[in-house]
Scaffold this motif. Sequence first.
Motif, short mmCIF file in Angstrom:
data_model
loop_
_atom_site.label_atom_id
_atom_site.label_comp_id
_atom_site.label_asym_id
_atom_site.label_seq_id
_atom_site.Cartn_x
_atom_site.Cartn_y
_atom_site.Cartn_z
N ASP A 18 0.88 -1.17 0.26
CA ASP A 18 0.07 0.00 0.01
C ASP A 18 0.62 1.22 -0.15
O ASP A 18 0.31 2.10 0.04
CB ASP A 18 -1.03 0.00 1.01
CG ASP A 18 -0.32 -0.32 2.39
OD1 ASP A 18 0.99 -0.27 2.61
OD2 ASP A 18 -1.03 -0.03 3.49
N ASP A 19 2.18 1.16 -0.06
CA ASP A 19 3.06 2.33 -0.48
C ASP A 19 2.80 2.85 -1.89
O ASP A 19 3.50 2.27 -2.73
CB ASP A 19 4.64 1.96 0.07
CG ASP A 19 5.36 3.13 0.24
OD1 ASP A 19 5.15 4.10 -0.33
OD2 ASP A 19 6.72 3.02 0.51
N PRO A 20 2.55 4.15 -1.94
CA PRO A 20 2.37 4.59 -3.37
C PRO A 20 3.72 4.91 -3.99
O PRO A 20 3.59 4.94 -5.30
CB PRO A 20 1.49 5.86 -3.21
CG PRO A 20 1.60 6.27 -1.81
CD PRO A 20 2.04 5.04 -1.00
N LYS A 21 4.85 4.69 -3.38
CA LYS A 21 6.08 5.04 -3.80
C LYS A 21 6.67 3.77 -4.48
O LYS A 21 7.82 3.79 -4.99
CB LYS A 21 6.92 5.87 -2.95
CG LYS A 21 6.51 7.26 -2.58
CD LYS A 21 7.49 8.04 -1.64
CE LYS A 21 7.03 9.23 -1.20
NZ LYS A 21 7.71 9.90 -0.19
N LEU A 42 -3.14 5.91 -5.53
CA LEU A 42 -2.83 6.02 -4.08
C LEU A 42 -2.72 4.55 -3.41
O LEU A 42 -2.00 4.30 -2.53
CB LEU A 42 -3.91 6.80 -3.60
CG LEU A 42 -4.23 8.14 -3.90
CD1 LEU A 42 -5.27 8.82 -3.40
CD2 LEU A 42 -2.98 8.90 -3.47
N VAL A 43 -3.52 3.61 -3.67
CA VAL A 43 -3.43 2.48 -3.32
C VAL A 43 -3.78 1.28 -4.39
O VAL A 43 -4.72 1.51 -5.09
CB VAL A 43 -4.66 2.31 -2.26
CG1 VAL A 43 -4.80 0.79 -1.67
CG2 VAL A 43 -4.57 3.17 -0.91
N VAL A 44 -2.86 0.28 -4.47
CA VAL A 44 -2.98 -0.78 -5.37
C VAL A 44 -4.19 -1.69 -4.57
O VAL A 44 -3.84 -2.37 -3.38
CB VAL A 44 -1.74 -1.41 -5.91
CG1 VAL A 44 -2.01 -2.74 -6.69
CG2 VAL A 44 -0.97 -0.43 -6.45
N ALA A 59 -5.06 -3.38 -10.34
CA ALA A 59 -6.11 -2.53 -10.23
C ALA A 59 -5.92 -1.47 -9.17
O ALA A 59 -5.24 -2.04 -7.98
CB ALA A 59 -7.23 -3.50 -9.89
N THR A 60 -6.46 -0.40 -9.06
CA THR A 60 -6.43 0.46 -7.99
C THR A 60 -7.63 1.04 -7.30
O THR A 60 -8.60 0.89 -7.97
CB THR A 60 -5.49 1.75 -8.53
OG1 THR A 60 -6.51 2.52 -9.37
CG2 THR A 60 -4.23 1.44 -9.51
N MET A 61 -7.59 1.57 -6.36
CA MET A 61 -8.69 2.18 -5.60
C MET A 61 -9.12 3.43 -6.39
O MET A 61 -10.34 3.79 -6.08
CB MET A 61 -8.26 2.43 -4.08
CG MET A 61 -7.91 1.29 -3.49
SD MET A 61 -9.24 0.07 -3.49
CE MET A 61 -10.29 0.85 -2.06
N GLN A 62 -8.50 3.66 -7.27
CA GLN A 62 -9.05 4.79 -8.21
C GLN A 62 -9.82 4.39 -9.44
O GLN A 62 -10.19 4.94 -10.30
CB GLN A 62 -7.89 5.70 -8.68
CG GLN A 62 -7.07 6.30 -7.61
CD GLN A 62 -5.94 7.10 -7.91
OE1 GLN A 62 -5.17 6.39 -8.83
NE2 GLN A 62 -5.70 8.37 -7.68
#
Length: 87
Positions: A18-21, A42-44, A59-62
């Motif tokens: 969950d680290d975006p970097k 932001l979050v995978v 897939a992302t939370m976006q």
Amino acid sequence: ILSLDWSFDGKFIVTFSDDPKDSIRIFKPTGDPLGQINPGALVVYSCAVSPDSRFISCATMQCDARIWEVGSGKDGYKLQGKAMELT
């Protein structure tokens, strides 16, 4: 690490966190790093390897789905680049 997936040919492992970097990392089965993907999200939410071991998808939370092609290199598998993005 939230989850991991093996390539079906057994040549690499994909993990995501969950680290975006530092979201998605690719490793040899020995644990040596092969590369990483920063999907810019932001979050995978999920990550998977295709049955032919040619693609990594996430897939992302976006509400995005992104796909990268993986090819063979001299040190095993390497990231070829983004193949598709669905938003």
